[in-house]
Design a protein around this motif. Structure first.
Motif, PDB file in Angstrom:
ATOM      1  N   UNK A 113      26.911  84.191  60.770  1.00  0.00           N
ATOM      2  CA  UNK A 113      26.662  85.038  61.939  1.00  0.00           C
ATOM      3  C   UNK A 113      25.622  84.391  62.855  1.00  0.00           C
ATOM      4  N   UNK A 114      24.560  83.829  62.264  1.00  0.00           N
ATOM      5  CA  UNK A 114      23.516  83.183  63.063  1.00  0.00           C
ATOM      6  C   UNK A 114      24.043  81.898  63.699  1.00  0.00           C
ATOM      7  N   UNK A 115      24.785  81.099  62.943  1.00  0.00           N
ATOM      8  CA  UNK A 115      25.264  79.818  63.461  1.00  0.00           C
ATOM      9  C   UNK A 115      26.328  79.975  64.541  1.00  0.00           C
ATOM     10  N   UNK A 116      27.280  80.890  64.342  1.00  0.00           N
ATOM     11  CA  UNK A 116      28.436  80.973  65.239  1.00  0.00           C
ATOM     12  C   UNK A 116      28.433  82.201  66.146  1.00  0.00           C
ATOM     13  N   UNK A 117      27.539  83.144  65.911  1.00  0.00           N
ATOM     14  CA  UNK A 117      27.416  84.368  66.731  1.00  0.00           C
ATOM     15  C   UNK A 117      28.751  85.071  66.928  1.00  0.00           C
ATOM     16  N   UNK A 118      29.494  85.185  65.855  1.00  0.00           N
ATOM     17  CA  UNK A 118      30.809  85.808  65.929  1.00  0.00           C
ATOM     18  C   UNK A 118      31.036  86.657  64.677  1.00  0.00           C
ATOM     19  N   UNK A 119      31.647  87.809  64.875  1.00  0.00           N
ATOM     20  CA  UNK A 119      31.964  88.671  63.735  1.00  0.00           C
ATOM     21  C   UNK A 119      33.052  88.069  62.858  1.00  0.00           C
ATOM     22  N   UNK A 120      33.976  87.350  63.467  1.00  0.00           N
ATOM     23  CA  UNK A 120      35.037  86.700  62.697  1.00  0.00           C
ATOM     24  C   UNK A 120      34.434  85.619  61.801  1.00  0.00           C
ATOM     25  N   UNK A 141      24.301  89.460  31.661  1.00  0.00           N
ATOM     26  CA  UNK A 141      25.654  89.044  32.046  1.00  0.00           C
ATOM     27  C   UNK A 141      26.237  89.975  33.105  1.00  0.00           C
ATOM     28  N   UNK A 142      25.967  91.282  33.000  1.00  0.00           N
ATOM     29  CA  UNK A 142      26.443  92.217  34.026  1.00  0.00           C
ATOM     30  C   UNK A 142      25.773  91.931  35.366  1.00  0.00           C
ATOM     31  N   UNK A 143      24.481  91.638  35.336  1.00  0.00           N
ATOM     32  CA  UNK A 143      23.757  91.301  36.557  1.00  0.00           C
ATOM     33  C   UNK A 143      24.329  90.033  37.186  1.00  0.00           C
ATOM     34  N   UNK A 144      24.614  89.034  36.366  1.00  0.00           N
ATOM     35  CA  UNK A 144      25.185  87.781  36.859  1.00  0.00           C
ATOM     36  C   UNK A 144      26.554  88.003  37.488  1.00  0.00           C
ATOM     37  N   UNK A 145      27.400  88.757  36.806  1.00  0.00           N
ATOM     38  CA  UNK A 145      28.775  88.955  37.280  1.00  0.00           C
ATOM     39  C   UNK A 145      28.828  89.773  38.571  1.00  0.00           C
ATOM     40  N   UNK A 146      27.985  90.800  38.678  1.00  0.00           N
ATOM     41  CA  UNK A 146      28.061  91.672  39.845  1.00  0.00           C
ATOM     42  C   UNK A 146      27.192  91.205  41.013  1.00  0.00           C
ATOM     43  N   UNK A 147      26.035  90.628  40.725  1.00  0.00           N
ATOM     44  CA  UNK A 147      25.117  90.297  41.809  1.00  0.00           C
ATOM     45  C   UNK A 147      25.391  88.935  42.455  1.00  0.00           C
ATOM     46  N   UNK A 148      25.907  87.971  41.710  1.00  0.00           N
ATOM     47  CA  UNK A 148      26.156  86.645  42.296  1.00  0.00           C
ATOM     48  C   UNK A 148      27.125  86.710  43.471  1.00  0.00           C
ATOM     49  N   UNK A 149      28.293  87.341  43.339  1.00  0.00           N
ATOM     50  CA  UNK A 149      29.182  87.421  44.500  1.00  0.00           C
ATOM     51  C   UNK A 149      28.586  88.233  45.648  1.00  0.00           C
ATOM     52  N   UNK A 150      27.833  89.280  45.315  1.00  0.00           N
ATOM     53  CA  UNK A 150      27.257  90.123  46.360  1.00  0.00           C
ATOM     54  C   UNK A 150      26.184  89.369  47.147  1.00  0.00           C
ATOM     55  N   UNK A 151      25.307  88.662  46.442  1.00  0.00           N
ATOM     56  CA  UNK A 151      24.270  87.872  47.114  1.00  0.00           C
ATOM     57  C   UNK A 151      24.907  86.748  47.922  1.00  0.00           C
ATOM     58  N   UNK A 152      25.902  86.071  47.347  1.00  0.00           N
ATOM     59  CA  UNK A 152      26.603  85.018  48.088  1.00  0.00           C
ATOM     60  C   UNK A 152      27.267  85.551  49.342  1.00  0.00           C
ATOM     61  N   UNK A 153      27.859  86.727  49.231  1.00  0.00           N
ATOM     62  CA  UNK A 153      28.520  87.355  50.380  1.00  0.00           C
ATOM     63  C   UNK A 153      27.527  87.579  51.510  1.00  0.00           C
ATOM     64  N   UNK A 154      26.381  88.190  51.210  1.00  0.00           N
ATOM     65  CA  UNK A 154      25.411  88.510  52.257  1.00  0.00           C
ATOM     66  C   UNK A 154      24.755  87.269  52.842  1.00  0.00           C
ATOM     67  N   UNK A 155      24.415  86.311  52.002  1.00  0.00           N
ATOM     68  CA  UNK A 155      23.713  85.116  52.499  1.00  0.00           C
ATOM     69  C   UNK A 155      24.626  84.281  53.392  1.00  0.00           C
ATOM     70  N   UNK A 156      25.823  83.972  52.926  1.00  0.00           N
ATOM     71  CA  UNK A 156      26.710  83.112  53.721  1.00  0.00           C
ATOM     72  C   UNK A 156      27.206  83.849  54.969  1.00  0.00           C
ATOM     73  N   UNK A 157      27.426  85.148  54.882  1.00  0.00           N
ATOM     74  CA  UNK A 157      27.822  85.911  56.077  1.00  0.00           C
ATOM     75  C   UNK A 157      26.704  85.901  57.111  1.00  0.00           C
TER      76      UNK A 157
END
Length: 152
Positions: free
Chosen positions: A97-104, A77-93
């Motif tokens: 970044x690749x699609x729009x080539x913008x830091x914003x 449960x700790x792994x789920x709670x802490x890693x899901x948002x972190x993995x989602x953050x890195x993957x979607x960011x």
């Protein structure tokens, strides 16, 4: 098995409502004045938890019970709670970044991915919480509060 003592609040129909105190080690450390953990512990208003645990044995209010929860369920449960948002953050960011080539765009993707990961963790945790292996169990029961008498 992770163990913790709790106090029985009430018992009805095979369900015991128990009260667990949150323990912190902030009163025993020599560096209390400059400790960041002590400041964070003061910010949180909740210093106790009340949970419902099944118990076939009748219990009396004030009686102490030892609760246990499987280490694997707590770590998962700790792994789920802490890693899901972190993995989602890195993957979607990264995708933004690749699609729009913008830091914003990467920042917006990071926010969306973090929130999305949190929502995924929230959805999975509701399903996992119903599993019997993830529920706390009563390991041992102490004497009722009025049973122990000291004769002088």
């Amino acid at each position: 098995m992770i163990k913790e003592w709790a106090t029985v609040v009430s018992w009805q129909n095979g369900l015991a409502q128990v009260h667990c105190d949150v323990k912190s080690s902030c009163n025993s450390c020599a560096s209390r004045a400059g400790c960041g953990s002590r400041v964070l512990n003061k910010l949180g208003p909740q210093t106790s938890h009340t949970i419902v645990v099944p118990s076939a044995q009748p219990l009396i209010a004030g009686q102490k019970v030892e609760l246990g929860i499987a280490e694997a369920s707590l770590l998962t449960s700790a792994l789920l709670v802490y890693m899901s948002p972190l993995v989602g953050l890195f993957i979607v960011a990264s995708v933004f970044q690749v699609l729009f080539s913008s830091d914003v765009a990467a920042l917006c993707g990071a926010i969306l991915g973090g929130v999305g990961g949190f929502l995924i963790a929230r959805g999975f945790s509701a399903n996992l919480a119903t599993r019997e292996a993830w529920q706390p169990v009563i390991l041992s029961v102490g004497l009722p509060p009025d049973e122990l008498r000291i004769a002088e």
